[in-house]
Design a protein around this motif. Structure first.
Motif, PDB file in Angstrom:
ATOM      1  N   UNK A   9      56.892  69.099  37.045  1.00  0.00           N
ATOM      2  CA  UNK A   9      57.199  67.824  36.386  1.00  0.00           C
ATOM      3  C   UNK A   9      56.221  67.521  35.269  1.00  0.00           C
ATOM      4  N   UNK A  10      55.861  68.547  34.498  1.00  0.00           N
ATOM      5  CA  UNK A  10      54.759  68.413  33.530  1.00  0.00           C
ATOM      6  C   UNK A  10      55.061  67.461  32.384  1.00  0.00           C
ATOM      7  N   UNK A  11      56.341  67.271  32.049  1.00  0.00           N
ATOM      8  CA  UNK A  11      56.669  66.439  30.881  1.00  0.00           C
ATOM      9  C   UNK A  11      56.879  64.975  31.250  1.00  0.00           C
ATOM     10  N   UNK A  12      56.748  64.641  32.519  1.00  0.00           N
ATOM     11  CA  UNK A  12      56.934  63.250  32.934  1.00  0.00           C
ATOM     12  C   UNK A  12      55.655  62.445  32.797  1.00  0.00           C
ATOM     13  N   UNK A  13      55.748  61.213  33.218  1.00  0.00           N
ATOM     14  CA  UNK A  13      54.622  60.287  33.098  1.00  0.00           C
ATOM     15  C   UNK A  13      53.401  60.784  33.883  1.00  0.00           C
ATOM     16  N   UNK A  14      53.588  61.214  35.113  1.00  0.00           N
ATOM     17  CA  UNK A  14      52.480  61.748  35.911  1.00  0.00           C
ATOM     18  C   UNK A  14      52.046  63.109  35.379  1.00  0.00           C
ATOM     19  N   UNK A  15      53.022  63.929  34.995  1.00  0.00           N
ATOM     20  CA  UNK A  15      52.722  65.266  34.492  1.00  0.00           C
ATOM     21  C   UNK A  15      51.800  65.228  33.280  1.00  0.00           C
ATOM     22  N   UNK A  16      52.119  64.368  32.330  1.00  0.00           N
ATOM     23  CA  UNK A  16      51.327  64.276  31.099  1.00  0.00           C
ATOM     24  C   UNK A  16      49.896  63.827  31.422  1.00  0.00           C
ATOM     25  N   UNK A  94      62.376  62.188  42.784  1.00  0.00           N
ATOM     26  CA  UNK A  94      63.483  62.120  43.730  1.00  0.00           C
ATOM     27  C   UNK A  94      63.512  63.245  44.755  1.00  0.00           C
ATOM     28  N   UNK A  95      64.677  63.373  45.380  1.00  0.00           N
ATOM     29  CA  UNK A  95      64.888  64.326  46.476  1.00  0.00           C
ATOM     30  C   UNK A  95      64.590  65.766  46.060  1.00  0.00           C
ATOM     31  N   UNK A  96      64.751  66.062  44.777  1.00  0.00           N
ATOM     32  CA  UNK A  96      64.484  67.413  44.264  1.00  0.00           C
ATOM     33  C   UNK A  96      63.039  67.836  44.523  1.00  0.00           C
ATOM     34  N   UNK A  97      62.174  66.883  44.811  1.00  0.00           N
ATOM     35  CA  UNK A  97      60.771  67.215  45.056  1.00  0.00           C
ATOM     36  C   UNK A  97      60.495  67.682  46.472  1.00  0.00           C
ATOM     37  N   UNK A 101      57.655  70.633  48.030  1.00  0.00           N
ATOM     38  CA  UNK A 101      56.562  70.165  48.896  1.00  0.00           C
ATOM     39  C   UNK A 101      56.535  70.993  50.179  1.00  0.00           C
ATOM     40  N   UNK A 102      57.710  71.213  50.765  1.00  0.00           N
ATOM     41  CA  UNK A 102      57.785  71.972  52.011  1.00  0.00           C
ATOM     42  C   UNK A 102      57.372  73.425  51.797  1.00  0.00           C
ATOM     43  N   UNK A 103      57.850  73.995  50.705  1.00  0.00           N
ATOM     44  CA  UNK A 103      57.498  75.393  50.407  1.00  0.00           C
ATOM     45  C   UNK A 103      55.986  75.539  50.306  1.00  0.00           C
ATOM     46  N   UNK A 104      55.362  74.619  49.560  1.00  0.00           N
ATOM     47  CA  UNK A 104      53.915  74.717  49.345  1.00  0.00           C
ATOM     48  C   UNK A 104      53.152  74.525  50.662  1.00  0.00           C
ATOM     49  N   UNK A 112      49.048  67.986  45.712  1.00  0.00           N
ATOM     50  CA  UNK A 112      48.698  66.700  45.099  1.00  0.00           C
ATOM     51  C   UNK A 112      50.054  66.044  44.818  1.00  0.00           C
ATOM     52  N   UNK A 113      50.381  65.058  45.616  1.00  0.00           N
ATOM     53  CA  UNK A 113      51.781  64.622  45.716  1.00  0.00           C
ATOM     54  C   UNK A 113      52.038  63.264  45.062  1.00  0.00           C
ATOM     55  N   UNK A 114      52.679  63.317  43.895  1.00  0.00           N
ATOM     56  CA  UNK A 114      53.192  62.079  43.291  1.00  0.00           C
ATOM     57  C   UNK A 114      54.587  61.800  43.829  1.00  0.00           C
ATOM     58  N   UNK A 115      55.306  62.880  44.147  1.00  0.00           N
ATOM     59  CA  UNK A 115      56.692  62.753  44.611  1.00  0.00           C
ATOM     60  C   UNK A 115      56.742  62.116  46.007  1.00  0.00           C
ATOM     61  N   UNK A 116      56.636  60.777  46.025  1.00  0.00           N
ATOM     62  CA  UNK A 116      56.586  60.057  47.304  1.00  0.00           C
ATOM     63  C   UNK A 116      57.880  60.221  48.093  1.00  0.00           C
ATOM     64  N   UNK A 117      58.986  60.539  47.368  1.00  0.00           N
ATOM     65  CA  UNK A 117      60.254  60.717  48.066  1.00  0.00           C
ATOM     66  C   UNK A 117      60.154  61.817  49.128  1.00  0.00           C
ATOM     67  N   UNK A 118      59.296  62.820  48.914  1.00  0.00           N
ATOM     68  CA  UNK A 118      59.096  63.863  49.932  1.00  0.00           C
ATOM     69  C   UNK A 118      58.718  63.236  51.269  1.00  0.00           C
ATOM     70  N   UNK A 119      57.793  62.280  51.219  1.00  0.00           N
ATOM     71  CA  UNK A 119      57.309  61.664  52.459  1.00  0.00           C
ATOM     72  C   UNK A 119      58.326  60.672  53.007  1.00  0.00           C
TER      73      UNK A 119
END
Ligand code: NAD
Ligand code: MG
Length: 358
Positions: A9-16, A94-97, A101-104, A112-119
């Motif tokens: 997600x490098x081009x998003x708000x958190x990614x940048x 979203x859910x795509x994250x 997360x599980x793979x890693x 380092x998890x911004x994708x809170x939807x995972x949790x």
């Protein structure tokens, strides 16, 4: 050897912001993953020289200035599997994250998890010892906690785009109105989730899994200067003040300990008054299920799936602003008895809820 990361997600708000912090600490960018903002991705490739790149769609591949580009969701999983980095930054939306997360974590990598939807969706099935959250409130809580016995945790909400609107007017609010967040500049989805207060509900669940407690609540602090409060058994309450800028939680998540100035300190004298307000279910109907879901956090998958469908409908003008909470609350009632025993169940429930909500 320098530390290296894979950034999803490098081009998003958190990614940048993550790339700014990575540069500051000479963290090597092993790979970049992005959706369709190829122009920005190309700039990032030129600056950070990743070994590998993954994008969402094959059709954009010819535009990417890199010799090693793969496409699609499975390519993200393969990338994680083949990466040398022991830290994966997950800033997908979203859910795509979830699958990354599980793979890693299944590979024993730190996320380092911004994708809170995972949790929200699958906290029960994720090894929390490998998760460092990138979320200002949870960073604040972590910062506040010490060895003393805690009685309750609090996170704050800004109140989102419509906090000062007449409730009657909110019925006609449009997607573009909901994107006008008063304090934070973030991706579209989380900005809509802030307007409905779904983001805060998700953050309560996120805190539940991270800190192993349901004794947590949220309130509105309109200036977003205080991000979290910790109430101790002895009667003390401490608060975490920091600027409205994700670079601080990101720096800690990427670097571990931080001793440099990441943000200028809060200017207390220019801050003016601070006020705490309750979150009212009339303005934020999702708040009706707060207590119930904190005691039944396995229902996060239902809320998340219905919410993603609802946001898409709202964006396409297929439902009103409050129509989104109608969709979510209806699914919550309909699927109130489901309980996943494993990740496969989570995936099945997610699909079923999406079909129903659609
Ligand atoms: P964003 O929309 O700005 O960025 C999302 C990133 O994911 C982009 O790089 C996009 O290109 C990429 N992406 C989307 N779909 C993709 C796909 N199918 N394949 C590959 N890449 C894809 O979102 P954001 O605001 O940075 O938020 C990311 C996550 O962080 C969300 O879960 C959000 O809730 C969380 N978060 C954000 C903030 C914030 O300040 N923005 C704060 C706390 C938590
Ligand atoms: Mg937050």
């Amino acid at each position: 050897m320098s530390k290296s990361i894979v950034l999803l997600g490098s081009t998003g708000s958190i990614g940048v912001n993550s790339l700014i912090i990575a540069k500051q600490y000479n963290i090597v960018i092993e790979a970049l993953v992005a959706g369709s903002n190829i122009d920005l991705l190309n700039q990032q490739i030129a600056t950070h020289a990743p070994k590998r790149v993954v994008i969402a769609n094959e059709r954009d591949k010819h535009r990417v200035n890199h010799h090693n580009v793969h496409c699609g969701a499975d390519a993200i999983l393969t990338l994680i599997e083949e990466s040398q980095s022991t830290t994966i930054v997950n800033a997908l939306v979203g859910y795509a994250g979830l699958a990354p997360t599980l793979k890693a974590t299944n590979l024993g990598k730190r996320v380092a998890l911004a994708n809170k939807e995972s949790l929200v969706v699958a906290g029960e099935f994720i090894d929390m010892s490998l998760i460092t959250p990138i979320d200002s409130e949870h960073f604040g809580l972590w910062y506040l906690m010490n060895d003393r016995p805690v009685s309750k945790l609090y996170i704050t909400a800004s109140g989102g785009a419509f906090r000062d609107w007449e409730i009657n007017k909110m019925k006609d609010a449009r997607f573009s109105d909901a994107l006008k967040h008063p304090n934070w500049s973030m991706g579209n989805k989380i900005t809509i989730d802030s307007a409905t207060m779904t983001n805060k509900l998700f953050e309560l669940l996120e805190a539940k899994w991270l800190f192993h407690t349901s004794n947590i609540d949220a309130m509105i602090e309109k200036k977003s200067i205080i991000h979290a409060l910790c109430e101790f058994k002895d009667g003390s309450t401490t608060a975490h003040f920091a600027g409205v800028d994700m670079k601080l939680p990101i720096a800690f998540a990427l670097q571990g300990e931080v001793t440099d100035e990441i943000l200028p300190p809060t200017d207390l004298l220019s801050m003016g008054g601070l006020e705490f307000l309750p979150i009212e279910a009339e303005r934020y109907p999702i708040w009706n299920i707060k207590e119930h879901i904190l005691n039944n956090p396995h229902l996060g998958v239902v809320v998340n799936a219905a919410n993603e469908v609802a946001i898409e409908k709202f964006q396409n003008e297929k439902c009103s602003f409050f129509g989104m909470s109608d969709i979510v609350l209806d699914a919550y009632e309909k699927f109130g008895d489901v309980k996943a025993s494993n990740i496969e169940d989570v995936v099945t429930i997610d699909k079923e809820v999406r079909v129903y909500a659609n």
